[in-house]
Write an enzyme that holds these catalytic residues in place. Sequence first.
Site, PDB file in Angstrom:
ATOM      1  CG  HIS A  22      41.210  37.470  18.696  1.00 22.75           C
ATOM      2  ND1 HIS A  22      41.491  38.794  18.773  1.00 22.75           N
ATOM      3  CD2 HIS A  22      41.160  37.154  17.405  1.00 22.75           C
ATOM      4  CE1 HIS A  22      41.623  39.271  17.558  1.00 22.75           C
ATOM      5  NE2 HIS A  22      41.437  38.294  16.701  1.00 22.75           N
ATOM      6  NE  ARG A  56      28.211  37.420   9.036  1.00 25.90           N
ATOM      7  CZ  ARG A  56      27.376  36.544   9.589  1.00 25.90           C
ATOM      8  NH1 ARG A  56      27.803  35.342   9.913  1.00 25.90           N
ATOM      9  NH2 ARG A  56      26.133  36.867   9.834  1.00 25.90           N
ATOM     10  NE  ARG A  60      28.673  39.511   3.937  1.00 22.11           N
ATOM     11  CZ  ARG A  60      28.025  39.615   5.102  1.00 22.11           C
ATOM     12  NH1 ARG A  60      26.717  39.448   5.161  1.00 22.11           N
ATOM     13  NH2 ARG A  60      28.683  39.863   6.206  1.00 22.11           N
ATOM     14  CD  GLU A 102      22.729  42.737   4.110  1.00 21.33           C
ATOM     15  OE1 GLU A 102      22.804  42.178   5.207  1.00 21.33           O
ATOM     16  OE2 GLU A 102      23.732  42.996   3.406  1.00 21.33           O
ATOM     17  CG  ASN A 117      21.638  38.647  11.374  1.00 21.60           C
ATOM     18  OD1 ASN A 117      20.743  37.921  11.751  1.00 21.60           O
ATOM     19  ND2 ASN A 117      22.878  38.218  11.196  1.00 21.60           N
ATOM     20  CG  ASP A 118      22.303  44.215   8.282  1.00 20.74           C
ATOM     21  OD1 ASP A 118      22.376  44.998   9.247  1.00 20.74           O
ATOM     22  OD2 ASP A 118      23.293  43.649   7.781  1.00 20.74           O
ATOM     23  NE  ARG A 156      23.457  43.114  12.903  1.00 19.63           N
ATOM     24  CZ  ARG A 156      23.988  42.457  11.865  1.00 19.63           C
ATOM     25  NH1 ARG A 156      23.720  42.832  10.622  1.00 19.63           N
ATOM     26  NH2 ARG A 156      24.759  41.420  12.055  1.00 19.63           N
ATOM     27  CB  CYS A 203      22.752  33.466   5.394  1.00 21.56           C
ATOM     28  SG  CYS A 203      22.704  35.154   4.808  1.00 21.56           S
TER      29      CYS A 203
HETATM   30  C1  PEP Z   1      22.457  39.552   7.898  1.00 25.12           C
HETATM   31  O1  PEP Z   1      22.418  40.784   7.856  1.00 25.12           O
HETATM   32  O2  PEP Z   1      21.483  38.832   8.199  1.00 25.12           O
HETATM   33  C2  PEP Z   1      23.715  38.833   7.592  1.00 25.12           C
HETATM   34  C3  PEP Z   1      23.745  37.522   7.469  1.00 25.12           C
HETATM   35  O3  PEP Z   1      24.840  39.555   7.482  1.00 25.12           O
HETATM   36  P1  PEP Z   1      25.657  40.194   8.706  1.00 25.12           P
HETATM   37  O4  PEP Z   1      25.120  39.625   9.988  1.00 25.12           O
HETATM   38  O5  PEP Z   1      27.072  39.869   8.443  1.00 25.12           O
HETATM   39  O6  PEP Z   1      25.344  41.671   8.546  1.00 25.12           O
HETATM   40 MG    MG Z   2      23.974  41.935   6.949  1.00 24.73          MG
END
Ligand code: PEP
Ligand code: MG
Length: 586
Positions: free
Chosen positions: A200, A307, A343, A442, A465-466, A476, A513
Amino acid sequence: MEEIAVSQNSMLRGVSVSSGIAHGVAYVLSSVDRTMVPRRSLKAADVDAEIARFESALTAAEKALLALREEVAHRIGASESEIFTAQALVVRDRALYSQVVAVVQQRQVNVEAALVDVIDKYIRALDQVPDAYLRERAADVRDVGRRILGALAKDDGQSSLDIPEGSILVADELLPSTTARLEFSQVRALVTDRGGKFSHTSILARSLRIPALTGIHDALSKIKTGDFLIVDGMSGILFVNPGDLVRSEYERLADELSAYRAVLQKSIDLPSVTLDGTAVPLFANASKVSDTEAAYLYRADGIGLYRTEFAFSIRNAFPTEEEQYQLLKRAAERLHPRKIVLRLLDVGGDKQLSYLPLPASRNPSLSLRGIRLLLKRPEVLKTQLRAFLRVSADHPVSVLLPVVGGLEEVREARAVLAQVMAELTAEGTAFNATIPVGAMIEIPSAAVLTSELAKELDFFSLGTNDLVQYLLAADREDESAGDYYQPLHPAVLCVIRLVAEAARAANRPLTICGEMAGDPAYTELLLGLGLREFSVAPGEMLEVKNAIRAATLAEAEALAAAALELGSTSEIEALLDGRKRAKSKG
Ligand code: PEP
Ligand code: MG
């Protein structure tokens, strides 16, 4: 900085959890540890009185937490204050109560000693949990323990900490109730031994935009109150009583940084449009209501990714439909009439919730996660969809499905959505019957099937990211796979290009994103690969907007075409470096 000679003991390395540079005088906060707790044996006749003392301490601790929640809601923001609702629930946790009472009765020890033993047991159990977010909840449990101890000592811990102006706070670990008592205008930076990206305190430091370092090992033994510190939140380095050379170097850097920020700030009202006139909508990523405030202040075109996990992670039971509705409604009201992409809950895998136990998996990222998990727990999915749909009655919100692999999940999710809509209609509850439904792209299978998915979905969100982790088989979260996690890998660029092309051909909006979207070094390349909407952290919006405003589509496309010709990440990186140098000269 390599050329600056510094003695090793004055330079400590940690991890930056909030960027920026600050200098100031150390103010070291010592934490309550178990050695400070009195431990005494009780006579059998005194056990009942001791339990009564515990009960009144619980009442006092709960009252203090609720008062603190109000104060934080007022001073910082409603969503930052939610942690104290969660902590008040821990204070009233039946299991905690009965375990402490059992220790007092069976071992005939004072309640302080019993409480410390039980809290320690909780913390050790949490430390074993693989999920980083849950592990960091140990800080909340410790905080609750400390607060009850404070109440037992007739100290409700409410007094404001008397910190001199310009201080840099140093602690083993900063607990939410300590940070809430800080006068942030007095504090220039935070330095801790323990804590992580999701703690936090890190979240708070980022939203207050003060630099913060964690992982400064043995901070309390290496730093004394009064030491002069320089916090480099860009590279995760802390200087303790540095020499003149380091000081003047950082003064120069700080000046440059603030001049740069002032220039950036000037672009706040400028449109997000390329040099040759193509508008590129710039949205913000959010995970709590206060992020929507930041998005509003930075003039975001809306929230491209909300999110919803955060509100679930800080509680110890599922938020009710009404709680979810109220939170999301506040976010949507703040940005109305701009759109918000909500989401559905993306937990499972290694992001577990204490109250949603899942079978252990050998490969959590490849197991039940996102929509897969929600389809196995339709009551959770339905509650969330009801909350989303109720918000849709008055605000332009859409539903985003996380971790979609193919059409089956989309159809199953749509069937549940239709069922929920039928129920709301029967009840006479208003909602938007044509609420847009989209999917995260993703998982590589979804990327390959973008055209097929487009037949049954309204929009897409590119989650790099995924996508990078699944495409390159590089976890990751796992540092040992870090070298293989390459956003600029040729295969990643090739897939981004395919997805952008398929979405364009199907006339479906596509927003990027993932974290790649927030790095201005990638903006021109991403435009060239066909991306026309970006969603980034609020603090990254101005830099990305500047990069958009400095690009032309023709040049961006030429850059992307050149990158797609290359067969390795290092060659693509070299191409971008060369481009950056050429642009800064021109
Ligand atoms: C992603 O996977 O790029 C994404 C935006 O979602 P998260 O980082 O929440 O998995
Ligand atoms: Mg993701």
